[in-house]
Design a protein around this motif. Structure first.
Motif, PDB file in Angstrom:
ATOM      1  N   ARG A  70       0.842  -1.198   0.000  1.00  0.00           N
ATOM      2  CA  ARG A  70       0.000   0.000   0.000  1.00  0.00           C
ATOM      3  C   ARG A  70       0.877   1.247   0.000  1.00  0.00           C
ATOM      4  O   ARG A  70       1.687   1.443   0.882  1.00  0.00           O
ATOM      5  CB  ARG A  70      -0.886  -0.004   1.241  1.00  0.00           C
ATOM      6  CG  ARG A  70      -2.106   0.852   1.102  1.00  0.00           C
ATOM      7  CD  ARG A  70      -2.960   0.870   2.329  1.00  0.00           C
ATOM      8  NE  ARG A  70      -3.581  -0.407   2.616  1.00  0.00           N
ATOM      9  CZ  ARG A  70      -4.509  -0.588   3.527  1.00  0.00           C
ATOM     10  NH1 ARG A  70      -4.915   0.432   4.257  1.00  0.00           N
ATOM     11  NH2 ARG A  70      -5.029  -1.780   3.745  1.00  0.00           N
ATOM     12  N   SER A  71       0.700   2.092  -1.001  1.00  0.00           N
ATOM     13  CA  SER A  71       1.476   3.336  -1.060  1.00  0.00           C
ATOM     14  C   SER A  71       0.899   4.342  -0.068  1.00  0.00           C
ATOM     15  O   SER A  71      -0.257   4.211   0.362  1.00  0.00           O
ATOM     16  CB  SER A  71       1.432   3.917  -2.474  1.00  0.00           C
ATOM     17  OG  SER A  71       0.126   4.400  -2.757  1.00  0.00           O
ATOM     18  N   LEU A  72       1.691   5.345   0.276  1.00  0.00           N
ATOM     19  CA  LEU A  72       1.205   6.384   1.191  1.00  0.00           C
ATOM     20  C   LEU A  72      -0.050   7.053   0.647  1.00  0.00           C
ATOM     21  O   LEU A  72      -0.940   7.414   1.415  1.00  0.00           O
ATOM     22  CB  LEU A  72       2.283   7.434   1.441  1.00  0.00           C
ATOM     23  CG  LEU A  72       3.493   6.999   2.252  1.00  0.00           C
ATOM     24  CD1 LEU A  72       4.462   8.161   2.423  1.00  0.00           C
ATOM     25  CD2 LEU A  72       3.103   6.442   3.599  1.00  0.00           C
ATOM     26  N   ALA A  73      -0.130   7.200  -0.664  1.00  0.00           N
ATOM     27  CA  ALA A  73      -1.294   7.846  -1.281  1.00  0.00           C
ATOM     28  C   ALA A  73      -2.575   7.039  -1.070  1.00  0.00           C
ATOM     29  O   ALA A  73      -3.667   7.608  -1.093  1.00  0.00           O
ATOM     30  CB  ALA A  73      -1.048   8.054  -2.771  1.00  0.00           C
ATOM     31  N   ARG A  74      -2.440   5.731  -0.843  1.00  0.00           N
ATOM     32  CA  ARG A  74      -3.619   4.877  -0.638  1.00  0.00           C
ATOM     33  C   ARG A  74      -4.020   4.752   0.826  1.00  0.00           C
ATOM     34  O   ARG A  74      -5.006   4.115   1.142  1.00  0.00           O
ATOM     35  CB  ARG A  74      -3.362   3.484  -1.217  1.00  0.00           C
ATOM     36  CG  ARG A  74      -3.324   3.496  -2.735  1.00  0.00           C
ATOM     37  CD  ARG A  74      -3.343   2.096  -3.327  1.00  0.00           C
ATOM     38  NE  ARG A  74      -4.449   1.301  -2.824  1.00  0.00           N
ATOM     39  CZ  ARG A  74      -4.337   0.048  -2.383  1.00  0.00           C
ATOM     40  NH1 ARG A  74      -3.164  -0.548  -2.371  1.00  0.00           N
ATOM     41  NH2 ARG A  74      -5.388  -0.609  -1.950  1.00  0.00           N
TER      42      ARG A  74
END
Length: 144
Positions: A70-74
């Motif tokens: 999971r990316s920070l944006a998600r």
């Protein structure tokens, strides 16, 4: 001066708000929110908030490392604020705050302000950071 739980919650709101006002100087954001929210000045709130702002890249690096795929944006902004708060305590305030207290407080804040599935996700990241930092091995458990 606020009790520690209230101070953390105020810091949480400030960290959350900073995501929406990234160009605002942290001390000015703190002063603005203190006035708007009618918060009494609290040195711990200010200390944690400024610590997060000064060390955001390092803190976010830990989140990214343990967020798996999971990316920070998600990750929701609410979850990021709670993670940043606790990781700042784990990294920079561990002598003042027992790691279990920091993690528990972040989890309680997230239970209040984010989705239930986020709580386990955040708890896993925070425990992984505490493991990496060797905080669980110190044997110097203190209660707040």
């Amino acid at each position: 001066m606020a009790d520690r739980r209230t101070a953390r919650e105020q810091a949480y709101f400030l960290i959350f708000e900073k995501d929406f006002q990234p160009d605002m100087i942290p001390a000015e954001l703190y002063a603005q929110e203190q006035t708007e929210q009618e918060w009494e000045y609290d040195p711990y709130t200010e200390k944690v908030f400024l610590t997060v702002c000064e060390n955001m890249e390092t803190i976010d690096g830990y989140i990214a490392k343990y967020a798996k795929k999971r990316s920070l944006a998600r990750i929701s902004k609410a979850a990021l604020a709670g993670l940043r708060l606790s990781i700042a305590e784990l990294l920079y305030l561990a002598e003042e705050i027992p790691f279990r207290v920091s993690i528990n407080e972040a989890v309680e804040i997230l239970k209040k302000y984010d989705e239930p599935e986020t709580v386990g996700f955040a708890n896993g990241i925070l425990n992984a950071v505490a493991d990496e930092l060797g905080l669980k091995d110190t044997g110097t458990e203190v209660t707040e």
